[in-house]
Design an enzyme around this catalytic site. Structure first.
Site, mmCIF file in Angstrom:
data_model
loop_
_atom_site.group_PDB
_atom_site.id
_atom_site.type_symbol
_atom_site.label_atom_id
_atom_site.label_comp_id
_atom_site.label_asym_id
_atom_site.label_seq_id
_atom_site.Cartn_x
_atom_site.Cartn_y
_atom_site.Cartn_z
ATOM 1 N N ASN A 1 0.868 -1.183 0.000
ATOM 2 C CA ASN A 1 0.000 0.000 0.000
ATOM 3 C C ASN A 1 0.900 1.226 0.000
ATOM 4 O O ASN A 1 1.516 1.551 1.014
ATOM 5 C CB ASN A 1 -0.878 -0.038 1.259
ATOM 6 C CG ASN A 1 -1.696 1.231 1.439
ATOM 7 O OD1 ASN A 1 -1.787 2.056 0.522
ATOM 8 N ND2 ASN A 1 -2.283 1.400 2.618
ATOM 9 N N LYS B 1 0.076 4.285 -0.294
ATOM 10 C CA LYS B 1 -0.559 5.476 0.303
ATOM 11 C C LYS B 1 -0.326 6.691 -0.619
ATOM 12 O O LYS B 1 -0.271 6.530 -1.833
ATOM 13 C CB LYS B 1 -0.040 5.705 1.721
ATOM 14 C CG LYS B 1 -0.167 4.430 2.566
ATOM 15 C CD LYS B 1 0.051 4.639 4.019
ATOM 16 C CE LYS B 1 -0.066 3.291 4.726
ATOM 17 N NZ LYS B 1 0.004 3.378 6.168
ATOM 18 N N HIS C 1 -9.626 1.187 4.833
ATOM 19 C CA HIS C 1 -8.329 1.344 5.505
ATOM 20 C C HIS C 1 -8.504 2.312 6.681
ATOM 21 O O HIS C 1 -9.271 3.277 6.591
ATOM 22 C CB HIS C 1 -7.290 1.885 4.519
ATOM 23 C CG HIS C 1 -5.910 1.868 5.098
ATOM 24 N ND1 HIS C 1 -5.477 2.838 5.964
ATOM 25 C CD2 HIS C 1 -4.890 0.983 4.980
ATOM 26 C CE1 HIS C 1 -4.239 2.551 6.343
ATOM 27 N NE2 HIS C 1 -3.860 1.429 5.757
ATOM 28 N N GLU D 1 -6.838 4.699 7.747
ATOM 29 C CA GLU D 1 -6.612 6.120 7.447
ATOM 30 C C GLU D 1 -7.830 6.733 6.763
ATOM 31 O O GLU D 1 -8.136 7.906 6.960
ATOM 32 C CB GLU D 1 -5.330 6.276 6.603
ATOM 33 C CG GLU D 1 -4.091 6.051 7.471
ATOM 34 C CD GLU D 1 -2.884 5.495 6.736
ATOM 35 O OE1 GLU D 1 -2.849 5.554 5.502
ATOM 36 O OE2 GLU D 1 -1.976 4.985 7.424
ATOM 37 N N GLU E 1 -5.563 -5.042 10.585
ATOM 38 C CA GLU E 1 -4.516 -4.035 10.789
ATOM 39 C C GLU E 1 -4.809 -3.256 12.070
ATOM 40 O O GLU E 1 -5.601 -2.309 12.060
ATOM 41 C CB GLU E 1 -4.503 -3.038 9.627
ATOM 42 C CG GLU E 1 -4.150 -3.644 8.294
ATOM 43 C CD GLU E 1 -3.561 -2.587 7.381
ATOM 44 O OE1 GLU E 1 -2.389 -2.715 7.026
ATOM 45 O OE2 GLU E 1 -4.257 -1.613 7.057
ATOM 46 N N GLY F 1 2.346 2.143 10.662
ATOM 47 C CA GLY F 1 3.301 3.245 10.493
ATOM 48 C C GLY F 1 4.061 3.602 11.757
ATOM 49 O O GLY F 1 4.711 4.646 11.814
ATOM 50 N N SER G 1 3.227 -2.254 10.275
ATOM 51 C CA SER G 1 4.676 -2.319 10.484
ATOM 52 C C SER G 1 5.281 -3.668 10.094
ATOM 53 O O SER G 1 6.204 -4.161 10.758
ATOM 54 C CB SER G 1 5.039 -1.945 11.923
ATOM 55 O OG SER G 1 4.666 -0.605 12.176
HETATM 56 P P1 PGA Z 1 2.773 0.210 7.518
HETATM 57 O O1 PGA Z 1 1.316 0.464 6.898
HETATM 58 O O2 PGA Z 1 3.265 -1.096 6.951
HETATM 59 O O3 PGA Z 1 3.582 1.372 7.109
HETATM 60 O O4 PGA Z 1 2.581 0.106 9.005
HETATM 61 C C1 PGA Z 1 0.406 -0.579 6.722
HETATM 62 C C2 PGA Z 1 -0.890 -0.069 6.166
HETATM 63 O O5 PGA Z 1 -1.315 1.026 6.519
HETATM 64 O O6 PGA Z 1 -1.531 -0.743 5.348
#
Ligand code: PGA
Length: 257
Positions: A9, A11, A96, A98, A169, A175, A214
């Site tokens: 992803n 983003k 997601h 976010e 997640e 992140g 992560s």
């Molecule tokens: P990350 O993000 O691997 O940077 O923690 C995962 C995600 O948001 O899908």
């Protein structure tokens, strides 16, 4: 048999030049045996058409990070599943964290998007996960149950149910560099599968469930080595060709498909 799946992803990262460079450099990387696993990248919308052509000769498939549930209409700033299909997109992330936290995406929207994705021939990846606060209040199971049931409520056919993809997640792990413990992630994922089993019976055995938050080349095998975890959704570590390839190789070694 559930095919292992790695989704990157991106983003809101990568210009056209950077995206093209990623694909160029990835071509020089070893992705493992590859045939038994599915590899997907979800670039920003603007990169979907140019990257579609460049990915065609590679084993990578295209995913989108979001979509609207209507095919067309007066929805300024939105992109429909129909448009994604036209660009060669196969997978789409829905819900997601976010999207939920910064853009007010509700459980109801997520359910509509998942249903619309299937109707248009896309595979939705329904993202669920608890916040740190919810986890501390021992509400993980309750939150996941609510998010998941809303997302699958309208999935009526066996075909849709068996092709569903869920990504667990935990919001606090995204992140932050603080991945969940693999055993904790496996326990939540087992509870997700148990809930699907209650609703759909044995079809639940075919649903792919990923871990995200992560994930790195170093820790991916801790997760995907657990029997119920079918792959990973990676953000940061999917942005570098070498680390994406290292995760693909790790998943290939786990390949059960
Ligand atoms: P990350 O993000 O691997 O940077 O923690 C995962 C995600 O948001 O899908």
């Amino acid at each position: 048999m559930r095919r292992p799946l790695l989704i990157g992803n991106w983003k809101m990262n990568m210009t056209l030049g950077e995206g093209e460079e990623f694909v160029r450099r990835l071509a020089g990387e070893d992705l493992g045996h590859g045939e038994g696993i599915d590899l997907v990248i979800c670039p920003p919308f603007t990169l979907l058409p140019p990257l579609a052509a460049r990915l065609a000769p590679t084993p990578l498939m295209l995913g989108a990070q979001n979509m609207h549930w209507e095919k067309e209409g007066a929805y300024t700033g939105e992109i429909s599943g129909l448009m994604l299909r036209e660009w060669g997109v196969r997978y789409v992330l829905v819900g997601h964290s976010e999207r939920r936290s910064y853009f007010g995406e509700t459980d109801e929207y997520v359910g509509r998007k998942a249903t619309a994705a299937f109707a248009l021939g896309l595979l939705p990846v329904v993202c669920v996960g608890e916040s740190g606060e919810e986890r501390r209040a021992a509400k993980t199971e309750e939150v996941i149950r609510r998010q998941l049931l809303a997302a699958i409520e309208l999935l009526a056919t066996e075909e849709e149910r068996r092709r569903l993809i869920v990504a667990y997640e935990p919001v606090w792990a995204i992140g932050t560099g603080m991945a969940a413990r693999a055993s904790d992630a496996a326990a939540v994922i087992a509870s997700i599968r148990a809930l699907l089993h209650q609703r759909w019976g044995d079809l639940a055995k075919e649903v792919r469930i990923l871990y995200g938050g992560s994930v790195t080349p170093e820790n991916i095998a801790d997760f995907t080595g657990k029997p119920g975890i079918d792959g990973a959704l990676a953000g940061n570590s999917s942005l570098k060709p070498a680390s994406f390839a290292a995760m693909a190789r790790a998943l290939s070694r786990e390949g059960r498909g």
